[in-house]
Design a protein around this motif. Structure first.
Motif, PDB file in Angstrom:
ATOM      1  N   GLU A  24       0.828  -1.204   0.000  1.00 45.55           N
ATOM      2  CA  GLU A  24       0.000   0.000   0.000  1.00 45.55           C
ATOM      3  C   GLU A  24       0.863   1.255   0.000  1.00 45.55           C
ATOM      4  O   GLU A  24       0.608   2.208  -0.741  1.00 45.55           O
ATOM      5  N   PHE A  25       1.906   1.251   0.827  1.00 44.27           N
ATOM      6  CA  PHE A  25       2.760   2.436   0.895  1.00 44.27           C
ATOM      7  C   PHE A  25       3.529   2.631  -0.409  1.00 44.27           C
ATOM      8  O   PHE A  25       3.641   3.751  -0.908  1.00 44.27           O
ATOM      9  N   ALA A  26       4.063   1.547  -0.967  1.00 41.71           N
ATOM     10  CA  ALA A  26       4.847   1.658  -2.198  1.00 41.71           C
ATOM     11  C   ALA A  26       4.009   2.237  -3.337  1.00 41.71           C
ATOM     12  O   ALA A  26       4.461   3.122  -4.077  1.00 41.71           O
ATOM     13  N   LEU A  27       2.778   1.751  -3.475  1.00 45.51           N
ATOM     14  CA  LEU A  27       1.912   2.269  -4.528  1.00 45.51           C
ATOM     15  C   LEU A  27       1.478   3.698  -4.229  1.00 45.51           C
ATOM     16  O   LEU A  27       1.492   4.567  -5.108  1.00 45.51           O
ATOM     17  N   GLY A  28       1.081   3.949  -2.983  1.00 45.48           N
ATOM     18  CA  GLY A  28       0.605   5.275  -2.612  1.00 45.48           C
ATOM     19  C   GLY A  28       1.664   6.346  -2.754  1.00 45.48           C
ATOM     20  O   GLY A  28       1.387   7.463  -3.196  1.00 45.48           O
ATOM     21  N   LYS A  29       2.891   6.010  -2.397  1.00 47.60           N
ATOM     22  CA  LYS A  29       3.980   6.986  -2.452  1.00 47.60           C
ATOM     23  C   LYS A  29       4.321   7.355  -3.890  1.00 47.60           C
ATOM     24  O   LYS A  29       4.849   8.447  -4.151  1.00 47.60           O
ATOM     25  N   HIS A  33      -1.975  12.965  -6.543  1.00 46.77           N
ATOM     26  CA  HIS A  33      -3.176  13.459  -7.219  1.00 46.77           C
ATOM     27  C   HIS A  33      -4.157  13.946  -6.171  1.00 46.77           C
ATOM     28  O   HIS A  33      -4.272  13.361  -5.094  1.00 46.77           O
ATOM     29  N   SER A  34      -4.868  15.015  -6.485  1.00 45.36           N
ATOM     30  CA  SER A  34      -5.755  15.655  -5.502  1.00 45.36           C
ATOM     31  C   SER A  34      -6.906  14.751  -5.068  1.00 45.36           C
ATOM     32  O   SER A  34      -7.483  14.960  -3.996  1.00 45.36           O
ATOM     33  N   ASN A  35      -7.261  13.749  -5.866  1.00 46.44           N
ATOM     34  CA  ASN A  35      -8.371  12.863  -5.516  1.00 46.44           C
ATOM     35  C   ASN A  35      -7.918  11.514  -4.968  1.00 46.44           C
ATOM     36  O   ASN A  35      -8.719  10.591  -4.822  1.00 46.44           O
ATOM     37  N   ILE A  36      -6.620  11.390  -4.659  1.00 44.25           N
ATOM     38  CA  ILE A  36      -6.083  10.178  -4.036  1.00 44.25           C
ATOM     39  C   ILE A  36      -5.330  10.590  -2.782  1.00 44.25           C
ATOM     40  O   ILE A  36      -4.528  11.519  -2.816  1.00 44.25           O
ATOM     41  N   VAL A  37      -5.607   9.926  -1.683  1.00 47.58           N
ATOM     42  CA  VAL A  37      -4.969  10.301  -0.416  1.00 47.58           C
ATOM     43  C   VAL A  37      -3.447  10.214  -0.551  1.00 47.58           C
ATOM     44  O   VAL A  37      -2.911   9.317  -1.199  1.00 47.58           O
ATOM     45  N   LEU A  52       2.099   6.517   7.679  1.00 41.49           N
ATOM     46  CA  LEU A  52       1.481   7.830   7.887  1.00 41.49           C
ATOM     47  C   LEU A  52       1.029   8.361   6.531  1.00 41.49           C
ATOM     48  O   LEU A  52       1.783   8.327   5.563  1.00 41.49           O
ATOM     49  N   MET A  53      -0.209   8.820   6.490  1.00 44.57           N
ATOM     50  CA  MET A  53      -0.751   9.372   5.257  1.00 44.57           C
ATOM     51  C   MET A  53      -1.517  10.656   5.528  1.00 44.57           C
ATOM     52  O   MET A  53      -1.723  11.047   6.691  1.00 44.57           O
ATOM     53  N   GLU A  54      -1.894  11.304   4.469  1.00 49.11           N
ATOM     54  CA  GLU A  54      -2.652  12.560   4.563  1.00 49.11           C
ATOM     55  C   GLU A  54      -3.895  12.365   5.421  1.00 49.11           C
ATOM     56  O   GLU A  54      -4.619  11.382   5.272  1.00 49.11           O
ATOM     57  N   TYR A  55      -4.136  13.294   6.316  1.00 49.90           N
ATOM     58  CA  TYR A  55      -5.361  13.253   7.124  1.00 49.90           C
ATOM     59  C   TYR A  55      -6.482  13.930   6.347  1.00 49.90           C
ATOM     60  O   TYR A  55      -6.341  15.082   5.923  1.00 49.90           O
ATOM     61  N   VAL A  56      -7.582  13.231   6.157  1.00 55.24           N
ATOM     62  CA  VAL A  56      -8.719  13.770   5.404  1.00 55.24           C
ATOM     63  C   VAL A  56      -9.843  14.092   6.374  1.00 55.24           C
ATOM     64  O   VAL A  56     -10.380  13.197   7.038  1.00 55.24           O
ATOM     65  N   LYS A 117     -11.717  11.760  -2.185  1.00 52.57           N
ATOM     66  CA  LYS A 117     -10.405  11.241  -1.825  1.00 52.57           C
ATOM     67  C   LYS A 117     -10.496   9.712  -1.835  1.00 52.57           C
ATOM     68  O   LYS A 117     -11.226   9.119  -1.036  1.00 52.57           O
ATOM     69  N   ILE A 118      -9.775   9.087  -2.748  1.00 49.66           N
ATOM     70  CA  ILE A 118      -9.701   7.630  -2.771  1.00 49.66           C
ATOM     71  C   ILE A 118      -8.696   7.193  -1.705  1.00 49.66           C
ATOM     72  O   ILE A 118      -7.572   7.684  -1.675  1.00 49.66           O
TER      73      ILE A 118
END
Length: 211
Positions: A24-29, A33-37, A52-56, A117-118
Motif C-alpha cells: 500500500e505504501f509503495a503504490l501510494g507513495k 493526485h488531488s483525488n487520491i490520499v 502515515l498518510m494525509e489526514y482527510v 479522496k480515494i
C-alpha cells in the motif's frame, strides 16, 4: 495532522499482513493526485509497522448516505463525485494499477467542498503486486470475484464504478435520469467487452449527457 494506519499486534507476526501494508505504501507513495490520499512515510521495527498518510477531514460515501441522503438526491452532486473518482482512477490506470476495491467505504468526501479522496490502496492490482488481490463482493467485477488475474484491467474498475452508482441510487432512493441509468448499466455489463473501454470514454459519455 496525519492519519496513522497500523497493524494490530496479533496481525504483525503474519508476513502476508505486513506485505499488504508495504505494498500500500509503495503504490501510494508513487502517486500524487488531488483525488487520491497522499502517503507520507512508513515505519517498521521489531514489534510494529505503520504508515502515515494525509489526514482527510470528512466522511466516506457510505457515512454520507447514512447521515445526509439529501445530498445524493441532487444528480449533479453524484455526477461531480463520479467525475472526480474517474480522474483519480485515470492516474492509477496510467501507472498500470487497477484499484479493484472501489466501494462506498473506500471513497471519502472532504468536509469542505465535498471533494473525492480515494483511500486504502492495499488491495490494488499491479504487475509488481498481483499476489495480494482483494475486493468487496458486492462491488467487484465478475473477473475479480473469479480470481482470474489475467483478465483484470481498467474495465474491472469501471464495473465497480457502476456498482457504486447502483448503491448510491438504492441507498438514497433518488430517481436519477435515464442517462444516469444508461451509463450505469453499461458499466455493469458482465461481458467486459461491452463496458466502457477506458475511464476517458466514460468521462466523455458523462460530459455529453450533462452538456
Amino acid at each position: 495532522l496525519y492519519f496513522m494506519k497500523q497493524l494490530r499486534p496479533e496481525l504483525f507476526t503474519n508476513f502476508g499482513n505486513r506485505a499488504l501494508l508495504h505494498k500500500e505504501f509503495a503504490l501510494g507513495k508513487s502517486i500524487s493526485h488531488s483525488n487520491i490520499v497522499g502517503y507520507h512515510s512508513i515505519c517498521e521495527n521489531s514489534d510494529e509497522l505503520y504508515i502515515l498518510m494525509e489526514y482527510v477531514q470528512g466522511c466516506t460515501i457510505e457515512e454520507r448516505l447514512e447521515n445526509d441522503r439529501g445530498f445524493f438526491m441532487k444528480e449533479d452532486n453524484v455526477w461531480r463525485i463520479l467525475l472526480q473518482l474517474l480522474d483519480g482512477l485515470k492516474v492509477l490506470h496510467s501507472k498500470s494499477i487497477a484499484y479493484v476495491d472501489i466501494n462506498a467505504s473506500n471513497i471519502m468526501l472532504t468536509q469542505v467542498g465535498n471533494n473525492v479522496k480515494i483511500v486504502d490502496l492495499g488491495f490494488c492490482f499491479s504487475n509488481e503486486f498481483s499476489h495480494t488481490l482483494g475486493a468487496t463482493k458486492d462491488f467487484a467485477a465478475p473477473e475479480v470475484i473469479e480470481g482470474n488475474v489475467s483478465n483484470i484491467d481498467e474495465r474491472s474498475d469501471i464495473y465497480s464504478v457502476g456498482c457504486l452508482m447502483r448503491h448510491i441510487s438504492k441507498r438514497s432512493g433518488a430517481k436519477y435520469s435515464l442517462q444516469f441509468k444508461k451509463i450505469m448499466n453499461r458499466c455493469l455489463e458482465a461481458d467486459k467487452a461491452k463496458r466502457f473501454a477506458t475511464v476517458d470514454e466514460m468521462i466523455r459519455a458523462i460530459s455529453r449527457c450533462n452538456r
